[in-house]
Design a protein around this motif. Sequence first.
Motif, short mmCIF file in Angstrom:
data_model
loop_
_atom_site.label_atom_id
_atom_site.label_comp_id
_atom_site.label_asym_id
_atom_site.label_seq_id
_atom_site.Cartn_x
_atom_site.Cartn_y
_atom_site.Cartn_z
N THR A 136 0.85 -1.18 0.00
CA THR A 136 0.00 0.00 0.00
C THR A 136 0.89 1.24 0.00
N PRO A 137 0.88 2.03 -1.06
CA PRO A 137 1.70 3.24 -1.09
C PRO A 137 1.23 4.26 -0.04
N TYR A 138 2.19 4.97 0.53
CA TYR A 138 1.88 6.07 1.46
C TYR A 138 3.04 7.06 1.44
N GLY A 139 2.79 8.22 2.05
CA GLY A 139 3.82 9.24 2.12
C GLY A 139 3.51 10.39 1.19
N PRO A 140 4.42 11.31 1.10
CA PRO A 140 5.72 11.35 1.74
C PRO A 140 5.60 11.62 3.24
N ILE A 141 6.67 11.28 3.96
CA ILE A 141 6.77 11.63 5.38
C ILE A 141 7.66 12.87 5.44
N VAL A 142 7.10 13.94 5.97
CA VAL A 142 7.80 15.23 6.01
C VAL A 142 7.91 15.68 7.46
N ALA A 143 9.12 15.92 7.92
CA ALA A 143 9.35 16.36 9.29
C ALA A 143 8.99 17.83 9.45
N GLY A 144 8.51 18.17 10.65
CA GLY A 144 8.25 19.56 11.00
C GLY A 144 9.54 20.28 11.35
N GLU A 145 9.40 21.49 11.84
CA GLU A 145 10.54 22.34 12.15
C GLU A 145 11.54 21.70 13.13
N HIS A 146 11.05 20.93 14.08
CA HIS A 146 11.91 20.31 15.09
C HIS A 146 12.11 18.82 14.86
N GLY A 147 11.85 18.36 13.65
CA GLY A 147 12.03 16.95 13.32
C GLY A 147 10.83 16.11 13.72
N VAL A 148 10.92 14.84 13.42
CA VAL A 148 9.87 13.89 13.78
C VAL A 148 10.54 12.56 14.12
N GLN A 149 10.02 11.90 15.14
CA GLN A 149 10.52 10.58 15.51
C GLN A 149 9.37 9.60 15.49
N TYR A 150 9.65 8.44 14.89
CA TYR A 150 8.64 7.39 14.84
C TYR A 150 9.33 6.04 14.77
N PHE A 151 8.59 4.99 15.12
CA PHE A 151 9.12 3.65 14.93
C PHE A 151 8.09 2.84 14.15
N THR A 152 8.57 1.78 13.54
CA THR A 152 7.74 0.95 12.68
C THR A 152 7.72 -0.47 13.20
N LEU A 153 6.53 -1.07 13.24
CA LEU A 153 6.35 -2.47 13.62
C LEU A 153 5.85 -3.23 12.39
N ARG A 154 6.58 -4.26 12.01
CA ARG A 154 6.16 -5.10 10.87
C ARG A 154 6.04 -6.53 11.33
N GLN A 155 5.13 -7.28 10.70
CA GLN A 155 4.88 -8.66 11.12
C GLN A 155 5.95 -9.63 10.64
N ARG A 156 6.82 -9.19 9.77
CA ARG A 156 7.91 -10.04 9.30
C ARG A 156 9.01 -9.15 8.73
N TRP A 157 10.13 -9.80 8.39
CA TRP A 157 11.26 -9.08 7.81
C TRP A 157 10.83 -8.36 6.53
N ASP A 158 11.42 -7.20 6.31
CA ASP A 158 11.10 -6.40 5.13
C ASP A 158 12.38 -6.12 4.36
N PRO A 159 12.41 -6.40 3.05
CA PRO A 159 13.62 -6.14 2.27
C PRO A 159 13.89 -4.66 2.02
N GLY A 160 12.98 -3.78 2.45
CA GLY A 160 13.22 -2.35 2.32
C GLY A 160 12.14 -1.63 1.54
#
Length: 92
Positions: A39-63
């Motif tokens: 499912t395409p999504y994005g772009p992810i754009v940081a605000g003035e002070h940056g953005v921090q997030y983590f990602t949880l996937r159900q299996r290994w991802d090749p990228g």
Amino acid sequence: MTPAHFHEPNQFQVFVGGSGRMGAHAAALLTVQYANGHTPYGPIVAGEHGVQYFTLRQRWDPGAKYLPASRDLLKKGNQRTRIKSGILEADE
């Protein structure tokens, strides 16, 4: 900025600091985004002070597969994404 892209497995992304945008949606403290694999999504754009997030996937991802260059790898079908912001306000 992270350009629009997709990943092979299903995933959750949880925004834990800073602010920005996920596509057209605001992303701030405890915004949660879900995306089915391919499912395409994005772009992810940081605000003035940056953005921090983590990602949880159900299996290994090749990228990440960036668009439009990887459009031929995109599998059509059960594409779905949801985003919920404002789960926890910064002053709480």
